[in-house]
Design an enzyme around this catalytic site. Structure first.
Site, PDB file in Angstrom:
ATOM      1  N   GLU A   1       0.816  -1.210   0.000  1.00 27.38           N
ATOM      2  CA  GLU A   1       0.000   0.000   0.000  1.00 27.38           C
ATOM      3  C   GLU A   1       0.859   1.273   0.000  1.00 27.38           C
ATOM      4  O   GLU A   1       0.577   2.215  -0.715  1.00 27.38           O
ATOM      5  CB  GLU A   1      -0.897  -0.024   1.252  1.00 27.38           C
ATOM      6  CG  GLU A   1      -1.828   1.140   1.375  1.00 27.38           C
ATOM      7  CD  GLU A   1      -3.144   0.886   0.650  1.00 27.38           C
ATOM      8  OE1 GLU A   1      -4.119   1.498   1.050  1.00 27.38           O
ATOM      9  OE2 GLU A   1      -3.184   0.092  -0.298  1.00 27.38           O
ATOM     10  N   ASP A   2       1.919   1.280   0.788  1.00 35.98           N
ATOM     11  CA  ASP A   2       2.630   2.527   1.073  1.00 35.98           C
ATOM     12  C   ASP A   2       4.038   2.633   0.501  1.00 35.98           C
ATOM     13  O   ASP A   2       4.717   3.624   0.747  1.00 35.98           O
ATOM     14  CB  ASP A   2       2.725   2.726   2.606  1.00 35.98           C
ATOM     15  CG  ASP A   2       1.350   2.943   3.229  1.00 35.98           C
ATOM     16  OD1 ASP A   2       0.447   3.347   2.495  1.00 35.98           O
ATOM     17  OD2 ASP A   2       1.207   2.696   4.447  1.00 35.98           O
TER      18      ASP A   2
END
Ligand code: MN
Length: 487
Positions: free
Chosen positions: A76-77
């Site tokens: 996600e990051d």
């Protein structure tokens, strides 16, 4: 600063069967991926997945889950993808990380989307229950660092935890975790009430800990003198949110709450529990009507223990909880303490997790959301009862379930052909609400053609309702109405 040694130390302390080199590798991978990123509170990002993994290790979860905890925010990051995770750590870890990543995208946007999000969560849990353990650990750390967020976001996360995650933790028997999730949310959602309660408790803190200390020593000495083995004896203070709930019921009067502090006595066997109780009652006077045998009749959520409240020195009352190591273990870790693998390495689906499967099967249909909300209320948010088959098997049902719910839980054919019931050897109507501890036997009529549509008026479980709806012949008026509706 996150240091992988802390995590490895927990793994050693808890005696987990985990390849520590793999954990180290996953830590380095996550640290590199999140390099230079910080969280809202200014800390290095790696602290968050690191704390998540530490919680998972303390809950005795397996290697894949701990590693997935370290990697859960990577796709996600960061620049690393799910494919990179899969290449380095294998399919199982990648699937867990994917499950968590999908859940991370869920945002509250109206009731419909909200329900759809919940359904996704149950789908993820149904395919691998470990996803929810990672979500709990992730949420726990997010709650601990909530102060750095904007007020609306803080409130949304705290409320969602109190309304969704804590009840699921409760339903999975993870009460210690449930208590932590609730108290952290309580602090953010009702800061004044939280502070007030904390201050009220601190006023009498030294007096309470003195009572615990002396009674702990006296009870231990007494049981020893009678030749009993005491495996553990320790004090506990009631969680704040549950104390707050109790006070709301008792007009805010602290003197009506008898279990603010309690002593927990762990003895080897069930027989020892009753023996210890006898010894304690013959030494200290018990308060009337405060004895609860949750061993013979478990609480609706499955909790087991003997509870009693005794008068100790100077007229002070103290709750004593007596349990076996297994009961204690179950109370601390819940389902996480006893899930197991089948040969392919996926989680074997325990009968007690049927409700997760049920909730994951919900399809997206117009008008269906009300019904889904209903099943959620029954399957997750309502208390459960435990009843017995004539063979002594335990069946777990929502409160106020009837013999028809019981019959369909056992087998569709038994539900379809049910004509009556015996509850504790007494004939009873099929609509009788069952109570925890009841022994239920279904009377079958072999030639019966199918269920009775009137049963829909009293059944509580979704499974029973669905089966009756598909099989029971409709009455003539219903048939006419539905034909008319179709034109
Ligand atoms: Mn996270």
């Amino acid at each position: 600063m996150a240091d992988v040694k802390e995590l490895l130390k927990i793994i050693d302390e808890e005696k987990l069967q985990v390849d520590k080199d793999m954990v180290r590798l996953a830590f380095d991978f996550a640290q590199e991926a999140h390099q230079g990123k910080t969280r809202k509170n200014g800390e290095p990002y790696i602290n968050h997945p690191f704390e998540t993994a530490k919680t998972l290790a303390r809950y005795h979860l397996d290697q894949d889950t701990i590693i997935a905890g370290l990697l859960h925010d990577v796709p996600e990051d960061t620049n690393k993808t799910l494919l990179d995770v899969r290449k380095e750590f294998g399919k199982d870890v990648a699937n867990l990380v994917e499950g968590i990543t999908k859940l991370g995208k869920l945002k509250y946007r109206g009731i419909e989307r909200y329900l759809e999000n919940l359904r996704k969560m149950f789908v993820a849990m149904a395919s691998d229950i470990r996803v929810i353990f990672i979500k709990f650990a992730d949420r726990l750390h997010n709650l601990k660092t909530l102060s750095a967020l904007a007020p609306e976001k803080r409130e949304r996360i705290a409320r969602e935890t109190l309304e969704i995650y804590a009840p699921i933790a409760n339903r999975l028997g993870m009460w210690q975790l449930k208590g932590q999730l609730e108290d952290l949310s309580f602090k953010h959602l009702y800061p004044d009430e939280y502070r007030g309660l904390k201050e009220a408790l601190e006023k009498n803190f030294s007096e309470r800990s003195e009572v615990l200390k002396t009674m702990r020593a006296s009870i231990q000495a007494k049981l020893k003198k009678e030749g009993m083995a005491v495996l553990e004896i320790s004090g506990r203070t009631k969680d704040l949110w549950s104390l707050y709930q109790k006070l709301l019921k008792h007009n805010n009067e602290m003197r009506h709450v008898h279990d603010i502090i309690a002593l927990r006595v762990v003895v080897p066997t069930v027989a020892d529990c009753y023996r210890a109780l006898g010894i304690i009652h013959s030494t200290w006077l018990p308060l009337p009507n405060r004895f609860k045998d949750y061993i013979a009749q478990p609480k609706p959520n499955g909790y087991q223990s003997l509870h009693t409240t005794i008068f100790c020195d100077r007229g002070k009352a103290l709750e004593v909880q007596i349990k076996t190591p297994e009961m204690h273990q179950a109370a601390e870790y819940g389902i996480a303490a006893h899930w197991n693998y089948d040969e392919r390495g996926s989680i074997k689906f325990d009968k007690t997790l049927d409700w997760v499967q049920e909730l994951s099967k919900w399809r997206e249909e117009a008008n269906d959301s009300k019904e889904y909300l209903n099943s959620l209320k029954i399957d997750v948010f309502q208390d459960r009862i435990f009843v017995f088959t004539p063979k002594g098997d335990v069946i777990d049902l929502p409160e106020n379930s009837t013999p028809v719910d019981f019959a369909y839980h056992i087998h569709t054919a038994i539900g379809d052909k049910a004509s009556g019931a015996r509850i504790n050897n007494q004939m009873a109507a099929l609509s009788t609400p069952l109570k925890s501890g009841d022994m239920v036997e279904i009377v079958i009529e072999k030639n019966r053609r199918g269920p009775n549509r009137d049963w829909l008026k009293f059944v509580k479980t979704r499974a029973a309702r669905d089966k009756i709806k598909t099989k029971a012949p409709k009455g003539i008026w219903e048939t006419i109405t539905s034909l008319r509706a179709k034109g």
